[in-house]
Design a protein around this motif. Structure first.
Motif, PDB file in Angstrom:
ATOM      1  N   GLY A   6       0.819  -1.212   0.000  1.00 57.78           N
ATOM      2  CA  GLY A   6       0.000   0.000   0.000  1.00 57.78           C
ATOM      3  C   GLY A   6       0.850   1.257   0.000  1.00 57.78           C
ATOM      4  N   SER A   7       1.891   1.264   0.814  1.00 62.33           N
ATOM      5  CA  SER A   7       2.788   2.430   0.849  1.00 62.33           C
ATOM      6  C   SER A   7       3.507   2.603  -0.479  1.00 62.33           C
ATOM      7  CB  SER A   7       3.816   2.273   1.969  1.00 62.33           C
ATOM      8  OG  SER A   7       3.176   2.225   3.209  1.00 62.33           O
ATOM      9  N   GLY A   8       3.906   1.485  -1.082  1.00 65.11           N
ATOM     10  CA  GLY A   8       4.576   1.552  -2.377  1.00 65.11           C
ATOM     11  C   GLY A   8       3.673   2.076  -3.469  1.00 65.11           C
ATOM     12  N   VAL A   9       2.431   1.608  -3.479  1.00 61.39           N
ATOM     13  CA  VAL A   9       1.472   2.066  -4.487  1.00 61.39           C
ATOM     14  C   VAL A   9       1.183   3.557  -4.284  1.00 61.39           C
ATOM     15  CG1 VAL A   9      -0.917   1.839  -5.293  1.00 61.39           C
ATOM     16  CG2 VAL A   9       0.454  -0.199  -4.865  1.00 61.39           C
ATOM     17  N   ALA A  10       0.985   3.963  -3.039  1.00 59.07           N
ATOM     18  CA  ALA A  10       0.724   5.381  -2.761  1.00 59.07           C
ATOM     19  C   ALA A  10       1.933   6.228  -3.159  1.00 59.07           C
ATOM     20  CB  ALA A  10       0.391   5.580  -1.284  1.00 59.07           C
ATOM     21  N   GLY A  11       3.131   5.751  -2.864  1.00 56.90           N
ATOM     22  CA  GLY A  11       4.338   6.484  -3.241  1.00 56.90           C
ATOM     23  C   GLY A  11       4.474   6.613  -4.746  1.00 56.90           C
ATOM     24  N   ALA A  12       4.218   5.523  -5.458  1.00 59.06           N
ATOM     25  CA  ALA A  12       4.288   5.562  -6.923  1.00 59.06           C
ATOM     26  C   ALA A  12       3.252   6.527  -7.487  1.00 59.06           C
ATOM     27  CB  ALA A  12       4.080   4.163  -7.496  1.00 59.06           C
ATOM     28  N   ALA A  13       2.071   6.526  -6.895  1.00 62.48           N
ATOM     29  CA  ALA A  13       1.026   7.448  -7.355  1.00 62.48           C
ATOM     30  C   ALA A  13       1.463   8.894  -7.139  1.00 62.48           C
ATOM     31  CB  ALA A  13      -0.285   7.164  -6.619  1.00 62.48           C
ATOM     32  N   ARG A  14       2.036   9.174  -5.967  1.00 59.61           N
ATOM     33  CA  ARG A  14       2.497  10.546  -5.688  1.00 59.61           C
ATOM     34  C   ARG A  14       3.594  10.976  -6.661  1.00 59.61           C
ATOM     35  NH1 ARG A  14       1.469   8.844  -0.311  1.00 59.61           N
ATOM     36  NH2 ARG A  14      -0.184  10.104   0.607  1.00 59.61           N
ATOM     37  N   VAL A  15       4.509  10.073  -6.977  1.00 57.20           N
ATOM     38  CA  VAL A  15       5.563  10.391  -7.949  1.00 57.20           C
ATOM     39  C   VAL A  15       4.933  10.707  -9.304  1.00 57.20           C
ATOM     40  CG1 VAL A  15       7.497   9.408  -9.275  1.00 57.20           C
ATOM     41  CG2 VAL A  15       7.403   9.119  -6.795  1.00 57.20           C
ATOM     42  N   TYR A  16       3.983   9.883  -9.720  1.00 54.10           N
ATOM     43  CA  TYR A  16       3.301  10.122 -10.994  1.00 54.10           C
ATOM     44  C   TYR A  16       2.586  11.470 -10.982  1.00 54.10           C
ATOM     45  CZ  TYR A  16       0.015   9.888 -14.799  1.00 54.10           C
ATOM     46  OH  TYR A  16      -0.724  10.203 -15.906  1.00 54.10           O
ATOM     47  N   PHE A  17       1.848  11.750  -9.900  1.00 51.01           N
ATOM     48  CA  PHE A  17       1.108  13.004  -9.818  1.00 51.01           C
ATOM     49  C   PHE A  17       2.064  14.192  -9.899  1.00 51.01           C
ATOM     50  CE2 PHE A  17      -2.114  10.590  -6.983  1.00 51.01           C
ATOM     51  CZ  PHE A  17      -2.664   9.986  -8.091  1.00 51.01           C
ATOM     52  N   HIS A  18       3.171  14.092  -9.159  1.00 50.55           N
ATOM     53  CA  HIS A  18       4.138  15.189  -9.145  1.00 50.55           C
ATOM     54  C   HIS A  18       4.787  15.371 -10.519  1.00 50.55           C
ATOM     55  CE1 HIS A  18       6.858  18.097  -7.447  1.00 50.55           C
ATOM     56  NE2 HIS A  18       7.875  17.450  -7.982  1.00 50.55           N
ATOM     57  N   SER A  19       5.106  14.261 -11.173  1.00 53.49           N
ATOM     58  CA  SER A  19       5.750  14.366 -12.488  1.00 53.49           C
ATOM     59  C   SER A  19       4.776  14.855 -13.560  1.00 53.49           C
ATOM     60  CB  SER A  19       6.363  13.023 -12.896  1.00 53.49           C
ATOM     61  OG  SER A  19       5.354  12.062 -13.119  1.00 53.49           O
ATOM     62  N   SER A  20       3.485  14.817 -13.258  1.00 54.36           N
ATOM     63  CA  SER A  20       2.480  15.296 -14.215  1.00 54.36           C
ATOM     64  C   SER A  20       2.236  16.795 -14.103  1.00 54.36           C
ATOM     65  CB  SER A  20       1.155  14.563 -13.990  1.00 54.36           C
ATOM     66  OG  SER A  20       1.310  13.200 -14.264  1.00 54.36           O
ATOM     67  N   CYS A  21       2.852  17.433 -13.105  1.00 49.36           N
ATOM     68  CA  CYS A  21       2.695  18.878 -12.956  1.00 49.36           C
ATOM     69  C   CYS A  21       3.274  19.593 -14.168  1.00 49.36           C
ATOM     70  CB  CYS A  21       3.405  19.366 -11.692  1.00 49.36           C
ATOM     71  SG  CYS A  21       2.617  18.832 -10.176  1.00 49.36           S
ATOM     72  N   ARG A  22       2.626  20.666 -14.550  1.00 51.90           N
ATOM     73  CA  ARG A  22       3.078  21.517 -15.656  1.00 51.90           C
ATOM     74  C   ARG A  22       3.081  20.792 -17.010  1.00 51.90           C
ATOM     75  NH1 ARG A  22       2.835  26.426 -14.456  1.00 51.90           N
ATOM     76  NH2 ARG A  22       4.323  26.943 -16.047  1.00 51.90           N
ATOM     77  N   THR A  23       2.173  19.825 -17.165  1.00 51.42           N
ATOM     78  CA  THR A  23       2.094  19.111 -18.439  1.00 51.42           C
ATOM     79  C   THR A  23       0.887  19.529 -19.272  1.00 51.42           C
ATOM     80  OG1 THR A  23       0.867  17.270 -17.445  1.00 51.42           O
ATOM     81  CG2 THR A  23       3.285  17.072 -17.532  1.00 51.42           C
ATOM     82  N   GLY A  24       0.112  20.494 -18.773  1.00 55.12           N
ATOM     83  CA  GLY A  24      -1.027  20.986 -19.539  1.00 55.12           C
ATOM     84  C   GLY A  24      -2.353  20.337 -19.198  1.00 55.12           C
ATOM     85  N   ARG A  25      -2.444  19.693 -18.042  1.00 57.93           N
ATOM     86  CA  ARG A  25      -3.705  19.036 -17.675  1.00 57.93           C
ATOM     87  C   ARG A  25      -4.844  20.044 -17.534  1.00 57.93           C
ATOM     88  NH1 ARG A  25      -1.865  15.763 -12.521  1.00 57.93           N
ATOM     89  NH2 ARG A  25      -0.871  17.769 -12.216  1.00 57.93           N
TER      90      ARG A  25
END
Length: 138
Positions: free
Chosen positions: A7-26
């Motif tokens: 669960g911690s790994g999945v949440a961490g991976a999700a946070r990394v994805y969310f952060h890396s999606s910043c400033r991409t034009g969403r």
């Protein structure tokens, strides 16, 4: 207890994805896709008003809904939009919804482990933790 930390790994991976999606034009993509009378669900009034202003610049009028992802059932009280209007979720709301779902899954695993275990078996880790914490108390 999620002994393996999945669960911690999945949440961490999700946070990394969310952060890396910043400033991409969403947000720009969202604004470009909206039509008059669409409803958009946001985490905060501030972000809702910001997107509403961007839509207004395009000549599009939207309804802003601020709602906590922890209680999506409340959105159904508002009913469905009229005509061809849609209800759309802002990326911030969707991200928080996923993080909350991961946390609920972790809590469900803890509850199942407690309810399906024999007497005292689920409390070994708690006892170990209590003993460790007691060492540090003055």
């Amino acid at each position: 207890m999620d002994h393996f930390g999945i669960g911690s790994g999945v949440a961490g991976a999700a946070r990394v994805y969310f952060h890396s999606s910043c400033r991409t034009g969403r947000t720009t993509s969202l604004v470009d896709s909206l039509k008059t009378d669409d409803r958009v669900v946001f985490l905060s009034e501030r972000e809702g008003r910001r997107v509403q202003a961007l839509c207004k610049e395009r000549g599009v009028s939207i309804e802003v809904i601020v709602s906590a992802p922890q209680s999506p059932d409340r959105l159904f009280v508002r009913g469905s939009p009229t005509g061809d209007a849609r209800t759309v979720f802002d990326h911030g709301w969707v991200e928080q919804f996923y993080l909350d779902a991961i946390e609920r899954a972790r809590l469900d695993i803890d509850l199942m482990q407690t309810n399906l275990s024999g007497r005292g078996a689920t409390h070994r880790e708690t006892e170990r933790r209590a003993k460790e914490l007691a060492k540090w108390r003055v």
